[in-house]
Design an enzyme around this catalytic site. Structure first.
Site, PDB file in Angstrom:
ATOM      1  CD  GLU A   1       0.418   0.846   3.327  1.00  0.00           C
ATOM      2  OE1 GLU A   1       0.080   2.187   2.575  1.00  0.00           O
ATOM      3  OE2 GLU A   1       1.383   0.897   4.021  1.00  0.00           O
TER       4      GLU A   1
ATOM      5  CB  CYS B   1       5.334   5.412   6.483  1.00  0.00           C
ATOM      6  SG  CYS B   1       3.871   4.666   6.393  1.00  0.00           S
TER       7      CYS B   1
HETATM    8  C1  UDX Z   1       3.918   8.209   3.539  1.00  0.00           C
HETATM    9  C2  UDX Z   1       3.983   7.849   1.973  1.00  0.00           C
HETATM   10  O1  UDX Z   1       3.619   9.011   1.337  1.00  0.00           O
HETATM   11  C3  UDX Z   1       2.937   6.845   1.813  1.00  0.00           C
HETATM   12  O2  UDX Z   1       2.944   6.544   0.371  1.00  0.00           O
HETATM   13  C4  UDX Z   1       3.302   5.527   2.364  1.00  0.00           C
HETATM   14  O3  UDX Z   1       2.526   4.418   2.276  1.00  0.00           O
HETATM   15  C5  UDX Z   1       3.434   5.875   4.054  1.00  0.00           C
HETATM   16  O4  UDX Z   1       4.350   6.878   4.458  1.00  0.00           O
HETATM   17  P1  UDX Z   1       2.456   9.601   5.390  1.00  0.00           P
HETATM   18  O5  UDX Z   1       3.631   8.965   6.304  1.00  0.00           O
HETATM   19  O6  UDX Z   1       0.950   9.524   5.616  1.00  0.00           O
HETATM   20  O7  UDX Z   1       2.715   8.668   4.256  1.00  0.00           O
HETATM   21  O8  UDX Z   1       2.832  11.048   4.829  1.00  0.00           O
HETATM   22  P2  UDX Z   1       3.462  11.893   3.754  1.00  0.00           P
HETATM   23  O9  UDX Z   1       2.435  12.625   3.400  1.00  0.00           O
HETATM   24  O10 UDX Z   1       4.086  11.004   2.691  1.00  0.00           O
HETATM   25  O11 UDX Z   1       4.445  13.030   4.733  1.00  0.00           O
HETATM   26  C6  UDX Z   1       5.446  12.392   5.522  1.00  0.00           C
HETATM   27  C7  UDX Z   1       6.168  13.374   6.452  1.00  0.00           C
HETATM   28  O12 UDX Z   1       6.902  14.301   5.559  1.00  0.00           O
HETATM   29  C8  UDX Z   1       5.283  14.575   7.070  1.00  0.00           C
HETATM   30  O13 UDX Z   1       5.823  14.480   8.236  1.00  0.00           O
HETATM   31  C9  UDX Z   1       5.474  15.692   6.238  1.00  0.00           C
HETATM   32  O14 UDX Z   1       5.212  16.871   7.230  1.00  0.00           O
HETATM   33  C10 UDX Z   1       6.739  15.511   5.744  1.00  0.00           C
HETATM   34  N1  UDX Z   1       6.887  16.286   4.561  1.00  0.00           N
HETATM   35  C11 UDX Z   1       6.382  15.987   3.516  1.00  0.00           C
HETATM   36  C12 UDX Z   1       8.014  17.219   4.503  1.00  0.00           C
HETATM   37  O15 UDX Z   1       8.703  17.638   5.640  1.00  0.00           O
HETATM   38  N2  UDX Z   1       8.316  18.172   3.276  1.00  0.00           N
HETATM   39  C13 UDX Z   1       7.752  17.460   2.169  1.00  0.00           C
HETATM   40  O16 UDX Z   1       7.878  18.413   1.198  1.00  0.00           O
HETATM   41  C14 UDX Z   1       6.669  16.600   2.218  1.00  0.00           C
END
Ligand code: UDX
Length: 459
Positions: A154, A281
């Site tokens: 996923e 994740c």
């Molecule tokens: C992630 C992956 O996107 C997803 O495909 C996988 O299945 C699980 O891990 P998620 O942990 O829900 O999902 O969050 P995501 O939106 O990817 O962001 C993760 C973290 O990165 C957040 O803490 C966010 O604040 C940070 N982030 C994201 C940044 O600091 N900068 C960015 O440009 C993007």
């Protein structure tokens, strides 16, 4: 198609609700009684935009039960979506996956064919291990058994889980049997061909293209999941590393990100400098990938560095506060946002919690606000006594946050925090300092409202 889903966490529940919406016959199994009680009442145990109303819409068609034997024998396809928590050495613990596979194999009917799909994020080789576990049970039962095994990782993004499930970029299937691939193609047909009527809360994006279903071998499918997450994690860490240097040489990382993001080979997504990644994740999956590599004696310095840079971002905020305020002892710091990212109440590995702990350890008082994650944060911090003696004060109203504060730190970029009345906040503070950990505000705007503004990677 008759489907049994084992596990009703973020992945299991989202999948159950979406597949039921697509008119599949879904049963979901979970051992957690409190979760099941909520689900029986039609209430979602997780906070995720749109899940409550979609659950209510399909609730009468989904069966929730603690009992694998009640639903697996009649199912054509069984999805394992249980947790793979980190072990002490960072490796992912697959015991729940193996246990689920065992329980499934114990109740399979001897004369029926099943497809068993592993959706949990698992170390490379787990699908093979699951096949062995299932074969062992069949041999103990003295039946040949007829089961195809597939990996179907996923890519669920919290806060966008349903959107991503209805309109994925791709579906990845790792299997050695054509039968398993065919079954998964039938399962996802409405998504692959986009033949369903979109739910009102999730209209089909006008630019959306039909997603490919990529098929490969199970080991590669498992690796795709880890590699995708690690790549995204290091993309963020890269821009955070550049941000640090921007501060040294008086460049602006938001401009740099814009400039490099316009290169089609780089792309503009996941280039937001800030307090880095948290959640369930990236921290866990990068550690697990390093664990997989360590078993082969293989070094992964890029992945190691991505982690180091990520966690350094949290320390750098404390350093910024120190260099502005001098000591943190008896200072009051307001924290805007506790969830690891907006639109979720998930505080796992959230930067805010580490920052709060550091501040408390340095003798500061913390005032903290979050639109929905206060309960979870309170529980997490209470465990270590950080909420005792009013060291952390949670405020329900964001405008009560800055009262008497020496500085504010914006940690999570909630929509609400994009539209704050900055002047009103600044007026209540002892010293109006804003550390904008997500570069939400322009320095000019914040300064015009009376703040001493410090962003990430901005001169
Ligand atoms: C992630 C992956 O996107 C997803 O495909 C996988 O299945 C699980 O891990 P998620 O942990 O829900 O999902 O969050 P995501 O939106 O990817 O962001 C993760 C973290 O990165 C957040 O803490 C966010 O604040 C940070 N982030 C994201 C940044 O600091 N900068 C960015 O440009 C993007």
């Amino acid at each position: 198609m008759k489907i049994a889903i084992i596990g009703t966490g973020y992945v299991g529940l989202t999948t159950a609700v979406v597949l039921a919406y697509l008119n599949h016959d879904v049963a979901a199994v979970d051992k957690d009684e409190s979760k099941l009680n909520l689900l029986h009442e039609g209430r979602s145990p997780i906070h995720e935009p749109g899940i409550q109303s979609l659950l209510e819409e399909v609730q009468h068609t989904i069966r929730f039960t603690p009992n694998v034997a009640e639903v697996v024998p009649e199912a054509e396809l069984i999805l394992i979506a249980v947790g793979t928590p980190p072990k002490k050495n960072g490796e992912a613990d697959t015991q729940h996956v193996e246990q689920a596979a065992k329980e499934v194999a114990q109740v399979c009917l001897p004369d029926r064919h099943y497809t068993l799909v592993v959706k949990s994020t698992v170390p490379i080789g787990t699908n093979q291990r699951v096949a062995e576990v299932v074969a062992e049970v069949f041999s103990e039962r003295g039946i040949p058994g007829n089961i195809s095994i597939a990996s179907n990782p996923e890519f669920l993004q919290e806060g966008l889980a349903l959107q991503g499930a209805f309109y994925p970029d791709r579906i990845v299937v790792g299997a050695n049997s054509d039968e398993a691939i065919d079954t998964l193609r039938r399962l996802y047909k409405p998504i692959l061909e986009q033949t369903f009527d979109p739910p009102s809360e999730f209209p089909r994006p006008s630019s959306y293209h039909l997603p490919p279903m990529m098929t490969t071998d199970p080991n590669s499918a498992e690796m795709i999941k880890y590699a995708a997450n690690t790549f995204l994690a290091l993309k963020i860490s890269f821009i955070n590393e550049i941000a640090g240097l921007c501060e040294e040489v008086e460049a602006d990382v938001t401009e740099v990100a814009r400039g490099i993001g316009l290169d089609g080979r780089i792309g503009n997504k996941f280039l937001q400098a800030g307090l880095g990644w948290g959640g369930s994740c990236y921290p866990k999956d990068t550690a697990a990938l390093l664990g997989v590599a360590a078993q082969s004696g293989y070094e992964m310095p890029i992945t190691e560095a991505a982690r180091t840079i990520n966690f350094r971002q949290r320390d750098r905020v404390i350093e910024k506060l120190r260099s502005t305020l001098g000591t943190l002892k008896r200072k009051t710091i307001g924290i805007l946002g506790l969830a690891f990212k907006p639109n979720t109440d998930d505080i796992r590995e959230a930067p805010a919690l580490d920052i709060v702990r550091e501040l408390i350890a340095a003798g500061a008082t913390v005032r903290a606000h979050d639109p929905i994650a206060i309960g979870n944060a309170h529980r997490a911090l209470s465990g270590n006594g950080e909420t005792e003696d009013n060291k952390v004060i949670f405020t329900e109203d964001v405008y009560e946050l800055p009262y008497d504060a020496d500085a504010l730190v914006l940690v999570t970029e909630w929509e609400l925090y994009h539209k704050l009345e900055l002047r009103r906040l600044a007026k209540q503070m002892k010293t109006p300092i804003l550390i904008d950990g997500r570069n939400v505000y322009s320095p000019e705007e914040a300064r015009a409202a009376g703040f001493h503004y410090i962003g990430i990677g901005r001169a």
